[in-house]
Design a protein around this motif. Structure first.
Motif, PDB file in Angstrom:
ATOM      1  N   VAL A  43       4.805   4.098  -5.908  1.00  0.00           N
ATOM      2  CA  VAL A  43       4.085   2.853  -6.128  1.00  0.00           C
ATOM      3  C   VAL A  43       3.618   2.876  -7.581  1.00  0.00           C
ATOM      4  CG1 VAL A  43       2.138   1.416  -5.467  1.00  0.00           C
ATOM      5  CG2 VAL A  43       3.335   2.742  -3.721  1.00  0.00           C
ATOM      6  N   ASP A 103       1.707   1.359 -11.094  1.00  0.00           N
ATOM      7  CA  ASP A 103       0.374   0.824 -11.371  1.00  0.00           C
ATOM      8  C   ASP A 103       0.278  -0.679 -11.154  1.00  0.00           C
ATOM      9  OD1 ASP A 103      -0.625   3.332 -12.008  1.00  0.00           O
ATOM     10  OD2 ASP A 103      -0.247   3.096 -14.159  1.00  0.00           O
ATOM     11  N   ASP A 104       1.369  -1.395 -11.382  1.00  0.00           N
ATOM     12  CA  ASP A 104       1.345  -2.850 -11.218  1.00  0.00           C
ATOM     13  C   ASP A 104       1.645  -3.296  -9.787  1.00  0.00           C
ATOM     14  OD1 ASP A 104       4.074  -2.426 -11.012  1.00  0.00           O
ATOM     15  OD2 ASP A 104       4.599  -3.565 -12.803  1.00  0.00           O
ATOM     16  N   GLY A 105       1.771  -2.322  -8.845  1.00  0.00           N
ATOM     17  CA  GLY A 105       1.975  -2.637  -7.440  1.00  0.00           C
ATOM     18  C   GLY A 105       3.424  -2.634  -6.976  1.00  0.00           C
ATOM     19  N   ARG A 106       4.371  -2.570  -7.921  1.00  0.00           N
ATOM     20  CA  ARG A 106       5.777  -2.508  -7.519  1.00  0.00           C
ATOM     21  C   ARG A 106       6.028  -1.220  -6.756  1.00  0.00           C
ATOM     22  NH1 ARG A 106       9.101  -1.570 -11.783  1.00  0.00           N
ATOM     23  NH2 ARG A 106       7.299  -0.855 -12.959  1.00  0.00           N
ATOM     24  N   ARG A 107       6.989  -1.265  -5.858  1.00  0.00           N
ATOM     25  CA  ARG A 107       7.342  -0.089  -5.064  1.00  0.00           C
ATOM     26  C   ARG A 107       8.816   0.206  -5.244  1.00  0.00           C
ATOM     27  NH1 ARG A 107       4.309  -1.399   0.611  1.00  0.00           N
ATOM     28  NH2 ARG A 107       2.315  -1.962  -0.301  1.00  0.00           N
ATOM     29  N   ASP A 130      10.516  -4.771  -1.988  1.00  0.00           N
ATOM     30  CA  ASP A 130       9.467  -5.782  -1.911  1.00  0.00           C
ATOM     31  C   ASP A 130       8.366  -5.236  -0.995  1.00  0.00           C
ATOM     32  OD1 ASP A 130      10.136  -6.318   0.804  1.00  0.00           O
ATOM     33  OD2 ASP A 130      11.415  -8.006   0.256  1.00  0.00           O
ATOM     34  N   ASP A 131       7.276  -5.968  -0.827  1.00  0.00           N
ATOM     35  CA  ASP A 131       6.143  -5.467  -0.045  1.00  0.00           C
ATOM     36  C   ASP A 131       6.522  -5.118   1.387  1.00  0.00           C
ATOM     37  OD1 ASP A 131       4.490  -5.687  -2.242  1.00  0.00           O
ATOM     38  OD2 ASP A 131       3.655  -7.625  -1.634  1.00  0.00           O
ATOM     39  N   ASP A 149       6.383  -1.408   3.153  1.00  0.00           N
ATOM     40  CA  ASP A 149       5.634  -1.112   4.382  1.00  0.00           C
ATOM     41  C   ASP A 149       6.558  -0.520   5.440  1.00  0.00           C
ATOM     42  OD1 ASP A 149       3.193  -1.941   3.389  1.00  0.00           O
ATOM     43  OD2 ASP A 149       3.427  -3.985   4.123  1.00  0.00           O
TER      44      ASP A 149
END
Length: 63
Positions: free
Chosen positions: A2, A4-8, A28-29, A33
């Motif tokens: 993950v 710092d900008d939230g991308r995975r 994507d999110d 998950d």
């Protein structure tokens, strides 16, 4: 991973060079998950329940 900008992303490393990712697959999110659940991480529902309990504690609305 993950970022710092939230991308995975899933990162794959070559045995010959364990310090450099040979492939990076952006997720994507929902995909992130799903992979987390496959890896036996806590599910999104469990994480949300923890956040909701903590918020209730902080606001004094505990039951």
């Amino acid at each position: 991973m993950v970022f710092d900008d939230g991308r995975r992303a899933l990162m794959f490393y070559d045995r010959a060079d364990a310090d450099t990712a040979s492939q990076v697959v952006e997720l994507d999110d929902d995909e992130g998950d799903w992979v987390a659940e496959l890896l036996h991480s806590r599910s999104l529902a469990d994480r949300l329940a923890v956040v909701e309990r903590r918020l209730a504690e902080l606001t004094g609305k505990c039951s």
